[in-house]
Design an enzyme around this catalytic site. Structure first.
Site, PDB file in Angstrom:
ATOM      1  N   ASP A 335       3.024  -3.642   0.427  1.00  0.00           N
ATOM      2  CA  ASP A 335       1.879  -2.967   1.039  1.00  0.00           C
ATOM      3  C   ASP A 335       1.509  -1.713   0.257  1.00  0.00           C
ATOM      4  O   ASP A 335       2.369  -1.014  -0.284  1.00  0.00           O
ATOM      5  CB  ASP A 335       2.217  -2.585   2.479  1.00  0.00           C
ATOM      6  CG  ASP A 335       1.115  -1.777   3.133  1.00  0.00           C
ATOM      7  OD1 ASP A 335       0.034  -2.353   3.370  1.00  0.00           O
ATOM      8  OD2 ASP A 335       1.325  -0.571   3.363  1.00  0.00           O
ATOM      9  N   GLU A 390      -0.568  -5.769  -2.761  1.00  0.00           N
ATOM     10  CA  GLU A 390      -1.813  -5.422  -2.073  1.00  0.00           C
ATOM     11  C   GLU A 390      -2.425  -4.248  -2.839  1.00  0.00           C
ATOM     12  O   GLU A 390      -2.050  -3.103  -2.646  1.00  0.00           O
ATOM     13  CB  GLU A 390      -1.546  -5.026  -0.613  1.00  0.00           C
ATOM     14  CG  GLU A 390      -2.834  -4.858   0.175  1.00  0.00           C
ATOM     15  CD  GLU A 390      -2.817  -3.668   1.125  1.00  0.00           C
ATOM     16  OE1 GLU A 390      -3.660  -3.626   2.026  1.00  0.00           O
ATOM     17  OE2 GLU A 390      -1.986  -2.764   0.948  1.00  0.00           O
TER      18      GLU A 390
END
Length: 677
Positions: A335, A390
């Site tokens: 993330d 990401e």
């Protein structure tokens, strides 16, 4: 291929002016790898930090507890087992700032009973202030809201631990990911459990034909509504859903279905909580994080790791190995990688694709180095591991090996795709959709760098936004989704476009595909976690499987379409095939045609026009059959296309292809053809 980190320039000559920067970046990585090699004997020992720090129990019941807290003057282990007395179990500090205590067993049993609440208590320099913290490497924490909103550290040492029964599945050639959140996976307005997910959701995922699960919000987080992105305890699986042993069973069961399991790992930042987080752990502002403003993310209101610190690197890289070894995860979706790679963290910065944005003062070289170290270690230790970034920036080399000067990720998320679909639905009428623009967004990715395509993100399911199904059908989903009601124009349009959007993204958008839980069947309503603004309600913090399981409702048709997409891809393998050849982008007809993996995709996005004997080009001569048809009545189509039809090619140039064939392609329909001879 050059061995100095400039291999990327062979693949992309536009990077040639940045050879020196790539070389410096690779040298910085090598300096850290060499330091790891010489200090502790390489990755193998360096990444076993969880066997050195935190609580570790030997076979005879001896407990050793260690903690890195360089700013603290003294430390004591306290808990239920010693009535929280700071004087009974003092710890010793070595020259590296590591406190230690060894507790031999008594009467053949560990001194600290399983399930005991524990903390580390420390005194600070100058003021002699005493502080209490949750151990940084603690493996289980629980929350008793009747007593306090903060978490309690729990010594997890059960007599019987879960034994894994199944091997990791083979690494998928075509990655088809089902992104899921255990807590919202129940139809009931409450937090779902690991055991419920194991029994009820894994079979659904396997039925649909996905081959990977991506689990969100597993690392313990203080605020449920953060979607798991405000981590407090990095080695503790969230106790909201059950015990560590329950999570192991979940992963093992997924493996028994042949499902790869990925963890949504948050190493880009950490919750700013002090009492149950890492912030101010040893009383200083800079134990695990950068001090001052450099260590704070303004938008996320969280703390930023100091990737240039030896012990922080050991903490994070050991965390990766811990989830791989102890819980048998198969890889990670990292993330917030954009925040890690750039000093501006992507806040208010619009990336234009200019290569100068990826080098120089804007880049956080320590964050780049950590990404390289993490990927280098994971791929060296686990040949079948999968790592996904990401990242919105599109940094060149993100998905190329570290030895070439890349970051080493296997895939990155194609984050522009879901934004494009929402923008089209919000701002354009159907007859204004541009086939060229859609094709460009779906194919605009770096050569030889793999991406994960998806139609809508979990963020777009949150309250304040809408899923694709909700954007298209809105309030009629409450009144006209029954087979007993007339198929209204709104529902017909929504169901048709939902199928087309998903397949065109699946077929054209990347080398992997991702779906967020429930969106495959057009989940009604948004996702809203319990919070002050909604009276702490769980009403929308769930997945309404009941509407899918009700055979009178039309959600089942979208579910079956999703299943058909996954099964057709499994047979023909377009995701792991070279990028598609787009032969037709006809703006007047609203027809998009492309070939991939010797499969011919024909999309008619026109809201009203159907075409008889429509000519499309193909590179392969022969007889074709329909292998997927969105107008089939089993997908709530209108049955206008003969499913047994055969299509024969004619030699001749059409749309720069050597052969052509003719089809009947109804409005808002996609046909997928494959050779039958």
């Amino acid at each position: 291929m050059p061995k100095d980190g400039t291999g990327l320039t062979v693949l992309d000559p536009w990077l040639d002016p940045f050879k020196d920067a790539l070389r410096e970046r690779y040298n910085f990585f090598n300096q850290w790898r060499e330091r790891i090699n010489t200090s502790v004997g390489g990755y193998e020992n360096f990444t076993k930090g969880y066997e050195y720090y935190g609580f570790n129990v030997s076979k005879d019941g001896t407990i050793t507890y260690r903690e890195w807290a360089p700013n603290a003057v003294t430390a004591s282990l306290v808990g239920d087992f010693n009535n929280w007395d700071v004087n009974t179990h003092p710890m010793k500090k070595n020259q590296y700032g590591v406190f230690e205590i060894v507790l031999p067993p008594k009467a053949g049993k560990p001194v600290v009973p399983h399930g005991s609440k524990v903390k580390i208590s420390m005194t600070l320099p100058g003021t002699n202030e005493r502080i209490y913290r949750l151990p940084a490497w603690i493996r289980y924490v629980t929350q008793d809201l009747n007593v306090s909103a903060t978490y309690d550290a729990v010594f997890w040492n059960p007599e019987k631990t879960y034994t894994f029964k199944h091997q990791r599945p083979k690494k998928p050639e075509s990655l088809r990911i089902y992104e899921a959140h255990v807590g919202i996976s129940s139809s009931e307005p409450r937090v779902g459990t690991y055991k419920e997910f194991t029994a009820n959701i894994i079979p659904r995922i396997a039925y649909l034909g996905y081959n990977a699960i991506q689990l969100m919000a597993i690392m313990e987080h203080a605020y449920y509504a953060s979607f798991g992105y405000q981590v407090t305890s990095f080695f503790a699986p969230s106790s909201r859903y059950g015990t560590p042993e329950d999570l192991k069973e979940l992963v093992d069961t997924a493996h028994s279905y042949g499902l790869t399991v990925l963890l949504d790992v948050v190493h880009s930042h950490a919750c700013k909580n002090v009492l149950d987080g890492l912030n101010m752990f040893d009383g200083s502002d800079h134990c695990y994080f950068h001090e001052g403003q450099k260590g704070r993310h303004e938008l996320w209101d969280s703390r930023l790791f100091n990737y240039g610190n030896y012990e922080v690197l050991r903490f994070l890289m050991s965390n990766l190995r811990y989830w791989m070894d102890v819980y048998q995860f198969d890889g990670f979706r990292f993330d917030g990688v954009t925040s890690m790679l750039y000093k501006h963290h992507g806040i208010g910065y619009g990336f234009s694709g200019n290569y100068h944005e990826y080098f120089g003062d804007l880049v956080d070289e320590e964050g780049v180095m950590y990404s390289q170290l993490a990927n280098d270690f994971l791929h060296e230790k686990y040949p079948t591991v999968i790592t996904i970034a990401e990242d919105v920036s599109g940094m060149p080399g993100s998905c190329r090996p570290v030895r070439e000067g890349g970051l080493g990720f296997d895939y990155r998320l194609a984050m522009a795709i879901p934004d494009t679909w929402i923008k089209l639905l919000k701002e354009s009428s159907d007859d204004a959709w541009c086939m060229g623009h859609i094709a460009h967004i779906l194919t605009n990715r770096r050569h030889l760098e793999k991406t994960i395509a998806y139609c809508e993100s979990h963020d777009q399911a949150l309250v304040g936004d809408k899923t694709l199904a909700f954007w298209m059908m809105d309030k009629e989903m409450y009144t006209n989704m029954s087979d007993l009601t007339e198929l209204t124009p709104v529902i017909d349009r929504g169901m048709s476009l939902h199928k087309l959007i998903r397949l065109v993204t699946h077929g054209l958008g990347g080398e992997g595909y991702l779906n967020f839980e429930g969106n495959e069947f057009g989940h009604p309503e948004w996702l809203d976690f319990p919070r002050d603004g909604n009276g702490s309600s769980f009403h929308y913090a769930r997945r309404q499987w009941n509407v899918l399981d009700d055979k009178l409702l039309r959600y089942k048709y979208l579910n079956e379409w999703d299943k058909a997409m996954q099964e057709t891809e499994e047979k023909y393998g377009w995701l792991h095939s070279p990028q598609a050849y787009v032969s037709r982008k006809n703006e007047g007809d609203k027809v998009l045609v492309f070939e991939r993996a010797n499969v011919l995709f024909i999309f008619n996005f026109h809201p009203t026009n159907s075409y008889s004997d429509y000519r499309v080009g193909t590179g392969q001569a022969g007889k074709y059959k329909i292998v997927l048809n969105s107008d089939d009545k089993k997908f709530l189509g209108h049955g206008r296309v003969d499913p047994n039809g055969e299509f024969f090619t004619t030699e001749g140039n059409w749309d720069n292809r050597d052969h052509w064939l003719q089809v009947y392609i109804p409005n808002r329909t996609v046909l997928v053809l494959a050779k039958s001879d």
